[in-house]
Design a protein around this motif. Sequence first.
Motif, PDB file in Angstrom:
ATOM      1  N   LEU A  93       0.823  -1.204   0.000  1.00  0.00           N
ATOM      2  CA  LEU A  93       0.000   0.000   0.000  1.00  0.00           C
ATOM      3  C   LEU A  93       0.861   1.259   0.000  1.00  0.00           C
ATOM      4  N   PHE A  94       0.465   2.192  -0.818  1.00  0.00           N
ATOM      5  CA  PHE A  94       1.053   3.534  -0.796  1.00  0.00           C
ATOM      6  C   PHE A  94      -0.039   4.472  -0.310  1.00  0.00           C
ATOM      7  N   THR A  95       0.162   5.015   0.857  1.00  0.00           N
ATOM      8  CA  THR A  95      -0.875   5.859   1.451  1.00  0.00           C
ATOM      9  C   THR A  95      -0.494   7.329   1.305  1.00  0.00           C
ATOM     10  N   HIS A  96      -1.454   8.109   0.917  1.00  0.00           N
ATOM     11  CA  HIS A  96      -1.241   9.556   0.781  1.00  0.00           C
ATOM     12  C   HIS A  96      -2.386  10.292   1.464  1.00  0.00           C
ATOM     13  N   ALA A  97      -2.052  11.366   2.103  1.00  0.00           N
ATOM     14  CA  ALA A  97      -3.087  12.216   2.706  1.00  0.00           C
ATOM     15  C   ALA A  97      -2.686  13.671   2.500  1.00  0.00           C
ATOM     16  N   THR A  98      -3.637  14.457   2.061  1.00  0.00           N
ATOM     17  CA  THR A  98      -3.392  15.888   1.897  1.00  0.00           C
ATOM     18  C   THR A  98      -4.406  16.643   2.737  1.00  0.00           C
ATOM     19  N   SER A  99      -3.891  17.538   3.531  1.00  0.00           N
ATOM     20  CA  SER A  99      -4.746  18.322   4.417  1.00  0.00           C
ATOM     21  C   SER A  99      -4.712  19.787   3.990  1.00  0.00           C
ATOM     22  N   TYR A 100      -5.868  20.292   3.590  1.00  0.00           N
ATOM     23  CA  TYR A 100      -6.001  21.721   3.270  1.00  0.00           C
ATOM     24  C   TYR A 100      -6.666  22.396   4.458  1.00  0.00           C
ATOM     25  N   GLY A 123      -5.567  29.371  16.561  1.00  0.00           N
ATOM     26  CA  GLY A 123      -6.288  29.396  15.294  1.00  0.00           C
ATOM     27  C   GLY A 123      -7.478  28.467  15.346  1.00  0.00           C
ATOM     28  N   LEU A 124      -8.508  28.832  14.618  1.00  0.00           N
ATOM     29  CA  LEU A 124      -9.711  28.003  14.566  1.00  0.00           C
ATOM     30  C   LEU A 124     -10.253  28.075  13.142  1.00  0.00           C
ATOM     31  N   GLY A 125     -10.544  26.915  12.573  1.00  0.00           N
ATOM     32  CA  GLY A 125     -11.016  26.946  11.196  1.00  0.00           C
ATOM     33  C   GLY A 125     -11.495  25.599  10.734  1.00  0.00           C
ATOM     34  N   VAL A 126     -11.356  25.382   9.427  1.00  0.00           N
ATOM     35  CA  VAL A 126     -11.821  24.119   8.835  1.00  0.00           C
ATOM     36  C   VAL A 126     -10.659  23.446   8.119  1.00  0.00           C
ATOM     37  N   SER A 127     -10.754  22.139   8.067  1.00  0.00           N
ATOM     38  CA  SER A 127      -9.764  21.389   7.301  1.00  0.00           C
ATOM     39  C   SER A 127     -10.498  20.460   6.348  1.00  0.00           C
ATOM     40  N   HIS A 128      -9.959  20.357   5.169  1.00  0.00           N
ATOM     41  CA  HIS A 128     -10.482  19.420   4.173  1.00  0.00           C
ATOM     42  C   HIS A 128      -9.362  18.436   3.871  1.00  0.00           C
ATOM     43  N   ASN A 129      -9.618  17.195   4.173  1.00  0.00           N
ATOM     44  CA  ASN A 129      -8.574  16.186   4.010  1.00  0.00           C
ATOM     45  C   ASN A 129      -8.938  15.204   2.920  1.00  0.00           C
ATOM     46  N   GLN A 130      -7.948  14.854   2.134  1.00  0.00           N
ATOM     47  CA  GLN A 130      -8.122  13.843   1.101  1.00  0.00           C
ATOM     48  C   GLN A 130      -7.181  12.688   1.411  1.00  0.00           C
ATOM     49  N   TYR A 131      -7.697  11.488   1.347  1.00  0.00           N
ATOM     50  CA  TYR A 131      -6.904  10.300   1.658  1.00  0.00           C
ATOM     51  C   TYR A 131      -6.895   9.394   0.424  1.00  0.00           C
ATOM     52  N   PHE A 132      -5.731   8.883   0.089  1.00  0.00           N
ATOM     53  CA  PHE A 132      -5.615   8.021  -1.079  1.00  0.00           C
ATOM     54  C   PHE A 132      -4.888   6.744  -0.694  1.00  0.00           C
ATOM     55  N   LEU A 133      -5.383   5.652  -1.243  1.00  0.00           N
ATOM     56  CA  LEU A 133      -4.696   4.363  -1.132  1.00  0.00           C
ATOM     57  C   LEU A 133      -4.357   3.919  -2.541  1.00  0.00           C
ATOM     58  N   GLU A 142     -10.810   8.771  -0.176  1.00  0.00           N
ATOM     59  CA  GLU A 142     -11.848   9.268   0.719  1.00  0.00           C
ATOM     60  C   GLU A 142     -11.603  10.757   0.962  1.00  0.00           C
ATOM     61  N   LYS A 143     -12.664  11.444   1.316  1.00  0.00           N
ATOM     62  CA  LYS A 143     -12.536  12.861   1.649  1.00  0.00           C
ATOM     63  C   LYS A 143     -13.287  13.118   2.950  1.00  0.00           C
ATOM     64  N   SER A 144     -12.836  14.106   3.671  1.00  0.00           N
ATOM     65  CA  SER A 144     -13.576  14.458   4.881  1.00  0.00           C
ATOM     66  C   SER A 144     -13.328  15.924   5.238  1.00  0.00           C
ATOM     67  N   TRP A 145     -14.282  16.481   5.917  1.00  0.00           N
ATOM     68  CA  TRP A 145     -14.189  17.844   6.432  1.00  0.00           C
ATOM     69  C   TRP A 145     -14.173  17.788   7.951  1.00  0.00           C
ATOM     70  N   GLY A 146     -13.567  18.768   8.547  1.00  0.00           N
ATOM     71  CA  GLY A 146     -13.592  18.825   9.994  1.00  0.00           C
ATOM     72  C   GLY A 146     -13.184  20.192  10.503  1.00  0.00           C
ATOM     73  N   SER A 178     -11.470  15.690  11.477  1.00  0.00           N
ATOM     74  CA  SER A 178     -11.749  14.896  10.271  1.00  0.00           C
ATOM     75  C   SER A 178     -11.696  13.414  10.589  1.00  0.00           C
ATOM     76  N   LYS A 179     -12.720  12.699  10.152  1.00  0.00           N
ATOM     77  CA  LYS A 179     -12.787  11.260  10.409  1.00  0.00           C
ATOM     78  C   LYS A 179     -13.006  10.501   9.105  1.00  0.00           C
ATOM     79  N   VAL A 180     -12.363   9.363   8.995  1.00  0.00           N
ATOM     80  CA  VAL A 180     -12.614   8.464   7.868  1.00  0.00           C
ATOM     81  C   VAL A 180     -12.763   7.059   8.445  1.00  0.00           C
ATOM     82  N   PRO A 181     -14.003   6.653   8.719  1.00  0.00           N
ATOM     83  CA  PRO A 181     -14.211   5.350   9.360  1.00  0.00           C
ATOM     84  C   PRO A 181     -13.634   4.185   8.559  1.00  0.00           C
TER      85      PRO A 181
END
Lengths: 203, 197
Positions: A93-100, A123-133, A142-146, A178-181
């Motif tokens: 597995l090659f795992t990648h995650a990008t957090s904006y 700081g307080l705000g939002v994060s948008h995370n993208q996860y790739f396998l 997968e994508k998630s907001w938090g 951000s959660k990705v069950p």
Amino acid sequence: MTKILVVVLGFASVITGLGQDFRSQISVGTDWNFPVSNKEFAGNVSFRSLKIKYRDWINEKLTVGGDLGFAHYQDRLPPDVYGTAPTLIYAELFTHATSYTATLAGEYQFMPYAVVMPHAGFGLGVSHNQYFLFYNRFEDSEKSWGLILRPHVGATVRFGKEATWGINAGIQFDFATSKVPDYDYKNFSTVGFYLGVIKLRRA
Amino acid sequence: MRYLTLLSLLALWGCEIGPSGGLLAETLVVQTREDENTAYSFYNTFTMAVDTLGLVSNATRDTLFVNNYSKTITAKIKGGMQTAGYQFVGKKQNPDLGVAAYVVENYSVYQQVSYPTYYGSNYYGYGGYYSYVSTSVSQSATLVIELLDLKNRNAQNQLKVIWLVYVGDLYFSNDPVGNVLEAIDQAFKQSPYLKKN
């Protein structure tokens, strides 16, 4: 005694740069982020990141503004068997995650207008995370907001007491909800070291 | 404008991700499925076509591989079954199990005409667009191994698959033969239930 006074006053004038005031500042830099949660997915340090920080000086001690940034994490998990009976999958597995991230942030300036200006903020705000396998030619994502909370401390070091350019460095703790069950990813927490170039604008 | 440039840089740098194809092609994916209602130790013998691999493809009318590749692959599968304790017999010797091995190949070509952008006026003052045709070719192949229960047919005389293996993608491999042989070994390794006591 006179010599001592001259030395002390001279030192103080270098450190504090009295008589200056700033209206705003912008900083662009990179940070090295160390994951402190979900290391099984991507435990390596992120060296690929960028952050832009803008602040207004609302008074002599407080700066407020916003941050925009991203950090990219990647890992390579050795070939292993995944899944549960009756179906098992063997893969590398090659795992990648990008957090904006986008945050509203503010700092208390302990020594405003000094050559070295330490600060602490939140700081307080939002994060948008993208996860790739990635595995062989197959891909899953997968994508998630938090929400993201970011306490931080740091300092601005100007290139001289009259300078409006300098270096901005600090340490931050990011906690994102951000959660990705599917990946058993419960939150996205990192400790990061930021280093950037800063431009201050005088009032 | 400067801020927009910085934001664009931020967005662009963040978008491009993914490992290189060479790294991804180092290991094939091996998927196995067990039939949890089967007692694998009750079987004694198996049969299979040696030297040939079945082929299901939308790119050719051939239905078989008959070459060194198929000989190597079938020999490996046969060896794996024997190592698991099953005895190889001819298909007329009333075997308990049958092994079917075949490659499923999917070949597709996709074409698209794009009109990407306006590029300004030409000599006569008319605006113009240019178009181009992009063609993408996709080819994938999976080795499928099925273990069939020849002893217990159902009322419709159908055979039950009691062990299923997918190995892929055969075209996305740095070592097409070596990686498949490793993958077949791995399929048996991650299926310890497939064993004659």
